[in-house]
Design a protein around this motif. Structure first.
Motif, mmCIF file in Angstrom:
data_model
loop_
_atom_site.group_PDB
_atom_site.id
_atom_site.type_symbol
_atom_site.label_atom_id
_atom_site.label_comp_id
_atom_site.label_asym_id
_atom_site.label_seq_id
_atom_site.Cartn_x
_atom_site.Cartn_y
_atom_site.Cartn_z
ATOM 1 N N GLU A 1 0.831 -1.206 0.000
ATOM 2 C CA GLU A 1 0.000 0.000 0.000
ATOM 3 C C GLU A 1 0.868 1.260 0.000
ATOM 4 O OE1 GLU A 1 -2.549 -0.405 3.392
ATOM 5 O OE2 GLU A 1 -3.633 -2.109 2.507
ATOM 6 N N GLN A 2 1.956 1.239 0.763
ATOM 7 C CA GLN A 2 2.848 2.404 0.797
ATOM 8 C C GLN A 2 3.488 2.638 -0.561
ATOM 9 O OE1 GLN A 2 5.620 1.611 3.949
ATOM 10 N NE2 GLN A 2 4.201 2.252 5.557
ATOM 11 N N GLN A 3 3.887 1.583 -1.221
ATOM 12 C CA GLN A 3 4.481 1.741 -2.550
ATOM 13 C C GLN A 3 3.448 2.258 -3.548
ATOM 14 O OE1 GLN A 3 6.300 -2.112 -3.233
ATOM 15 N NE2 GLN A 3 8.273 -1.386 -2.471
ATOM 16 N N ASP A 4 2.219 1.776 -3.467
ATOM 17 C CA ASP A 4 1.154 2.283 -4.337
ATOM 18 C C ASP A 4 0.914 3.770 -4.088
ATOM 19 O OD1 ASP A 4 0.793 -0.169 -5.531
ATOM 20 O OD2 ASP A 4 -1.033 -0.679 -4.409
ATOM 21 N N ASP A 5 0.877 4.171 -2.802
ATOM 22 C CA ASP A 5 0.675 5.580 -2.465
ATOM 23 C C ASP A 5 1.822 6.437 -2.989
ATOM 24 O OD1 ASP A 5 -1.666 4.896 -1.192
ATOM 25 O OD2 ASP A 5 -0.824 5.018 0.842
ATOM 26 N N LEU B 1 3.736 5.812 -5.585
ATOM 27 C CA LEU B 1 3.598 5.909 -7.042
ATOM 28 C C LEU B 1 2.496 6.901 -7.433
ATOM 29 C CD1 LEU B 1 4.095 2.189 -8.110
ATOM 30 C CD2 LEU B 1 5.665 4.109 -8.485
ATOM 31 N N ASP B 2 1.408 6.917 -6.683
ATOM 32 C CA ASP B 2 0.332 7.874 -6.947
ATOM 33 C C ASP B 2 0.820 9.306 -6.755
ATOM 34 O OD1 ASP B 2 -1.436 5.820 -7.527
ATOM 35 O OD2 ASP B 2 -2.423 5.863 -5.560
ATOM 36 N N ILE B 3 1.623 9.528 -5.721
ATOM 37 C CA ILE B 3 2.138 10.869 -5.436
ATOM 38 C C ILE B 3 3.102 11.301 -6.556
ATOM 39 C CG2 ILE B 3 3.666 12.187 -3.886
ATOM 40 C CD1 ILE B 3 2.425 10.524 -1.581
ATOM 41 N N SER C 1 3.184 10.314 -9.655
ATOM 42 C CA SER C 1 2.637 10.396 -11.029
ATOM 43 C C SER C 1 1.762 11.599 -11.217
ATOM 44 C CB SER C 1 1.849 9.138 -11.357
ATOM 45 O OG SER C 1 0.773 8.958 -10.466
#
Length: 133
Positions: A123-127, A129-131, A133
């Motif tokens: 979840e931290q890695q997904d967050d 990546l969202d930040i 992009s």
């Protein structure tokens, strides 16, 4: 940092799996008996109860190894067993079902905790990546 957390959690999952496997073997073989004093490799030898030794791994994480319980067997009175000696004694695995239940519960909790760490890192890695992009 996420790589280290993942390595630690994966090693924890593997250790918990090892604990469950050893405990399951002990439970499955708890009712077996063998001839008193039977040598290793003898077909009449009682199941040798197992335990797990868990140690820290270099760097991070943990290692779990299955080792023979000490003592692995105990001598019990079972005069009706075809493997009983003249005194009616046989070797039985040194397995306490209550202890094995605790081992199973502990391993389950450790597995769930390590799985939660993996989910959190994901979840931290997904967050991140969202930040970015």
């Amino acid at each position: 940092m996420p790589d280290q957390a993942l390595r630690t959690a994966v090693s924890g999952l593997a250790a918990a799996t090892t604990r469950v496997n050893a405990s399951a073997n002990n439970i499955a073989n708890a009712g077996t008996v063998g001839r008193v004093g039977a040598a290793e490799g003898d077909a009449d030898r009682a199941y040798q109860a197992q335990t797990v030794q868990q140690t820290s791994a270099p760097g991070s994480g943990t290692r779990a190894a299955i080792v023979p319980r000490n003592p692995a067997t105990q001598t019990v009175f079972a005069p009706d067993s075809p493997l009983a000696n003249a005194q009616g004694l046989v070797d039985a695995p040194n397995v306490d079902l209550g202890e094995e239940l605790v081992n199973q519960i502990t391993a389950k909790a450790a597995f769930k905790a390590n799985a939660a760490v993996i989910r959190s890192v994901d979840e931290q890695q997904d967050d991140l990546l969202d930040i970015l992009s």
